[in-house]
Write a protein that holds these residues in place. Structure first.
Motif, PDB file in Angstrom:
ATOM      1  N   PHE A 131     -20.138 -11.284   0.246  1.00  0.00           N
ATOM      2  CA  PHE A 131     -18.714 -11.028  -0.007  1.00  0.00           C
ATOM      3  C   PHE A 131     -17.850 -12.014   0.776  1.00  0.00           C
ATOM      4  CE2 PHE A 131     -14.731  -9.189   1.498  1.00  0.00           C
ATOM      5  CZ  PHE A 131     -14.083  -8.942   0.298  1.00  0.00           C
ATOM      6  N   HIS A 132     -18.169 -12.197   2.022  1.00  0.00           N
ATOM      7  CA  HIS A 132     -17.417 -13.102   2.893  1.00  0.00           C
ATOM      8  C   HIS A 132     -17.443 -14.520   2.332  1.00  0.00           C
ATOM      9  CE1 HIS A 132     -16.392 -15.178   6.701  1.00  0.00           C
ATOM     10  NE2 HIS A 132     -15.804 -14.048   7.028  1.00  0.00           N
ATOM     11  N   MET A 133     -18.625 -15.006   1.971  1.00  0.00           N
ATOM     12  CA  MET A 133     -18.787 -16.361   1.444  1.00  0.00           C
ATOM     13  C   MET A 133     -18.033 -16.538   0.134  1.00  0.00           C
ATOM     14  SD  MET A 133     -20.607 -18.088  -1.171  1.00  0.00           S
ATOM     15  CE  MET A 133     -21.899 -16.937  -1.572  1.00  0.00           C
ATOM     16  N   ARG A 134     -18.176 -15.579  -0.788  1.00  0.00           N
ATOM     17  CA  ARG A 134     -17.525 -15.692  -2.100  1.00  0.00           C
ATOM     18  C   ARG A 134     -16.001 -15.602  -1.986  1.00  0.00           C
ATOM     19  NH1 ARG A 134     -21.374 -15.169  -6.203  1.00  0.00           N
ATOM     20  NH2 ARG A 134     -23.377 -14.378  -5.470  1.00  0.00           N
ATOM     21  N   THR A 135     -15.516 -14.764  -1.082  1.00  0.00           N
ATOM     22  CA  THR A 135     -14.072 -14.641  -0.905  1.00  0.00           C
ATOM     23  C   THR A 135     -13.482 -15.934  -0.341  1.00  0.00           C
ATOM     24  OG1 THR A 135     -14.274 -12.253  -0.589  1.00  0.00           O
ATOM     25  CG2 THR A 135     -12.242 -13.290   0.187  1.00  0.00           C
ATOM     26  N   ILE A 136     -14.152 -16.500   0.646  1.00  0.00           N
ATOM     27  CA  ILE A 136     -13.674 -17.771   1.207  1.00  0.00           C
ATOM     28  C   ILE A 136     -13.678 -18.851   0.136  1.00  0.00           C
ATOM     29  CG2 ILE A 136     -14.223 -19.623   2.834  1.00  0.00           C
ATOM     30  CD1 ILE A 136     -15.253 -17.482   4.755  1.00  0.00           C
ATOM     31  N   ARG A 137     -14.743 -18.908  -0.652  1.00  0.00           N
ATOM     32  CA  ARG A 137     -14.824 -19.930  -1.713  1.00  0.00           C
ATOM     33  C   ARG A 137     -13.699 -19.754  -2.732  1.00  0.00           C
ATOM     34  NH1 ARG A 137     -20.254 -19.893  -4.957  1.00  0.00           N
ATOM     35  NH2 ARG A 137     -19.338 -17.970  -5.755  1.00  0.00           N
ATOM     36  N   MET A 138     -13.451 -18.507  -3.149  1.00  0.00           N
ATOM     37  CA  MET A 138     -12.388 -18.249  -4.119  1.00  0.00           C
ATOM     38  C   MET A 138     -11.025 -18.684  -3.573  1.00  0.00           C
ATOM     39  SD  MET A 138     -11.104 -14.576  -5.640  1.00  0.00           S
ATOM     40  CE  MET A 138     -10.564 -14.080  -4.006  1.00  0.00           C
ATOM     41  N   LEU A 139     -10.732 -18.313  -2.330  1.00  0.00           N
ATOM     42  CA  LEU A 139      -9.445 -18.665  -1.730  1.00  0.00           C
ATOM     43  C   LEU A 139      -9.307 -20.160  -1.539  1.00  0.00           C
ATOM     44  CD1 LEU A 139      -9.202 -15.869   0.963  1.00  0.00           C
ATOM     45  CD2 LEU A 139      -7.853 -16.049  -1.122  1.00  0.00           C
ATOM     46  N   ASP A 140     -10.353 -20.786  -1.050  1.00  0.00           N
ATOM     47  CA  ASP A 140     -10.355 -22.235  -0.823  1.00  0.00           C
ATOM     48  C   ASP A 140     -10.055 -22.971  -2.131  1.00  0.00           C
ATOM     49  OD1 ASP A 140     -10.847 -24.578   0.777  1.00  0.00           O
ATOM     50  OD2 ASP A 140     -12.832 -24.718  -0.129  1.00  0.00           O
ATOM     51  N   ASN A 141     -10.754 -22.606  -3.194  1.00  0.00           N
ATOM     52  CA  ASN A 141     -10.548 -23.261  -4.494  1.00  0.00           C
ATOM     53  C   ASN A 141      -9.142 -23.004  -5.042  1.00  0.00           C
ATOM     54  OD1 ASN A 141     -13.134 -24.344  -4.595  1.00  0.00           O
ATOM     55  ND2 ASN A 141     -13.985 -22.594  -5.680  1.00  0.00           N
ATOM     56  N   ALA A 142      -8.694 -21.746  -4.982  1.00  0.00           N
ATOM     57  CA  ALA A 142      -7.379 -21.401  -5.532  1.00  0.00           C
ATOM     58  C   ALA A 142      -6.260 -22.081  -4.761  1.00  0.00           C
ATOM     59  CB  ALA A 142      -7.189 -19.888  -5.526  1.00  0.00           C
ATOM     60  N   LEU A 143      -6.353 -22.080  -3.446  1.00  0.00           N
ATOM     61  CA  LEU A 143      -5.310 -22.703  -2.638  1.00  0.00           C
ATOM     62  C   LEU A 143      -5.299 -24.220  -2.818  1.00  0.00           C
ATOM     63  CD1 LEU A 143      -5.601 -20.493   0.554  1.00  0.00           C
ATOM     64  CD2 LEU A 143      -3.654 -20.587  -1.006  1.00  0.00           C
ATOM     65  N   LEU A 144      -6.477 -24.827  -2.923  1.00  0.00           N
ATOM     66  CA  LEU A 144      -6.533 -26.277  -3.183  1.00  0.00           C
ATOM     67  C   LEU A 144      -5.878 -26.621  -4.519  1.00  0.00           C
ATOM     68  CD1 LEU A 144     -10.100 -27.249  -1.938  1.00  0.00           C
ATOM     69  CD2 LEU A 144      -7.948 -28.278  -1.174  1.00  0.00           C
ATOM     70  N   ASP A 145      -6.117 -25.782  -5.526  1.00  0.00           N
ATOM     71  CA  ASP A 145      -5.533 -26.014  -6.851  1.00  0.00           C
ATOM     72  C   ASP A 145      -4.011 -25.880  -6.847  1.00  0.00           C
ATOM     73  OD1 ASP A 145      -7.954 -26.519  -8.024  1.00  0.00           O
ATOM     74  OD2 ASP A 145      -8.153 -24.539  -8.953  1.00  0.00           O
ATOM     75  N   GLN A 146      -3.494 -24.947  -6.036  1.00  0.00           N
ATOM     76  CA  GLN A 146      -2.086 -24.584  -6.142  1.00  0.00           C
ATOM     77  C   GLN A 146      -1.184 -25.150  -5.048  1.00  0.00           C
ATOM     78  OE1 GLN A 146      -1.568 -20.315  -7.122  1.00  0.00           O
ATOM     79  NE2 GLN A 146      -3.745 -20.286  -7.661  1.00  0.00           N
ATOM     80  N   ALA A 147      -1.770 -25.645  -3.971  1.00  0.00           N
ATOM     81  CA  ALA A 147      -0.950 -26.148  -2.865  1.00  0.00           C
ATOM     82  C   ALA A 147      -0.228 -27.430  -3.271  1.00  0.00           C
ATOM     83  CB  ALA A 147      -1.819 -26.413  -1.638  1.00  0.00           C
ATOM     84  N   PRO A 148       1.065 -27.538  -2.978  1.00  0.00           N
ATOM     85  CA  PRO A 148       1.779 -28.794  -3.217  1.00  0.00           C
ATOM     86  C   PRO A 148       1.189 -29.920  -2.361  1.00  0.00           C
ATOM     87  CG  PRO A 148       3.309 -26.992  -2.767  1.00  0.00           C
ATOM     88  CD  PRO A 148       1.930 -26.482  -2.461  1.00  0.00           C
ATOM     89  N   ASP A 149       1.516 -31.153  -2.709  1.00  0.00           N
ATOM     90  CA  ASP A 149       0.931 -32.313  -2.036  1.00  0.00           C
ATOM     91  C   ASP A 149       1.217 -32.363  -0.540  1.00  0.00           C
ATOM     92  OD1 ASP A 149      -0.139 -33.144  -4.405  1.00  0.00           O
ATOM     93  OD2 ASP A 149       1.405 -34.653  -4.822  1.00  0.00           O
ATOM     94  N   GLU A 150       2.278 -31.703  -0.095  1.00  0.00           N
ATOM     95  CA  GLU A 150       2.601 -31.761   1.340  1.00  0.00           C
ATOM     96  C   GLU A 150       1.737 -30.842   2.197  1.00  0.00           C
ATOM     97  OE1 GLU A 150       6.119 -29.288  -0.419  1.00  0.00           O
ATOM     98  OE2 GLU A 150       4.818 -30.918  -1.080  1.00  0.00           O
ATOM     99  N   PHE A 151       0.807 -30.110   1.545  1.00  0.00           N
ATOM    100  CA  PHE A 151      -0.099 -29.232   2.281  1.00  0.00           C
ATOM    101  C   PHE A 151      -1.548 -29.601   2.006  1.00  0.00           C
ATOM    102  CE2 PHE A 151       3.664 -26.495   1.498  1.00  0.00           C
ATOM    103  CZ  PHE A 151       4.034 -26.292   2.819  1.00  0.00           C
TER     104      PHE A 151
END
Length: 200
Positions: free
Chosen positions: A54-74
């Motif tokens: 659960f821990h691994m999959r949650t981190i992976r999901m958040l990492d991928n989603a945030l990378l996709d959605q973060a503006p270029d300044e982040f």
């Protein structure tokens, strides 16, 4: 029978002894043979238990989603330390920082003034640290947003906090099941039910 012998360590084994006043944030880069993901909390080394799926999959999901959605300044960091002071260098599961915070390929930590979001996925051995100790320290260091993620029936529940700068404490701003939808630190939309999917 000693606990040390239970783990294959004989009575002559030399345990690492902290210096007077405790370890410092700089020591974390110099100490040999530390287990991966060792953190420094109040001058003490904290070793983490093996990661659950659960821990691994949650981190992976958040990492991928945030990378996709973060503006270029982040930029998004996964399991990377942040120096909160001389005796505190925790390793949040996920961090969002200003893009200019990256000082090069050999960098091992961020500074709190560069971090806009710290995320902790709670494990059995980290409950007290993730619910009390770390958020208190992140808030005092001025990190503006904190997410704590708990597991409920195999799915993540996200507890969202925002910094009150007048008190340097976090204020809860929402609890999210199934879907996380926020406008700070930037517009974010995450399907939390996708935690077990390999691809979105």
């Amino acid at each position: 029978m000693s606990a040390a012998r239970d783990y294959g360590v004989d009575d002559d084994y030399e345990w690492v002894r902290p210096p007077q006043g405790g370890w410092t944030a700089d020591d974390l880069d110099e100490l040999p043979n530390l287990p991966p993901h060792t953190e420094l909390i109040d001058g003490s080394l904290v070793f983490v238990s093996p990661q659950t799926s659960f821990h691994m999959r949650t981190i992976r999901m958040l990492d991928n989603a945030l990378l996709d959605q973060a503006p270029d300044e982040f930029d998004v960091y996964r399991e990377f330390t942040v120096t909160l002071g001389r005796h505190n260098r925790p390793e949040p599961d996920v961090l969002v920082a200003r893009a200019g915070a990256d000082t090069g390929p050999k960098d091992t930590r961020l500074l709190p003034e560069d971090v806009v979001l710290a995320v902790e996925v709670v494990s059995e051995d980290s409950e007290e640290r993730d619910r009390e100790t770390k958020p208190r320290k992140y808030a005092k260091a001025g990190i503006s947003n904190y997410w704590r993620i708990e597991q409920n029936d195999g799915l993540p529940v996200v507890y969202v906090y925002e910094l009150d700068p007048a008190t340097t404490t976090y204020v809860p701003t929402g609890i999210f099941h199934d879907k996380l939808e926020l406008t700070v630190p930037f517009p974010i939309e995450i399907d939390l039910t996708a935690v077990n999917r390999r691809r979105r």
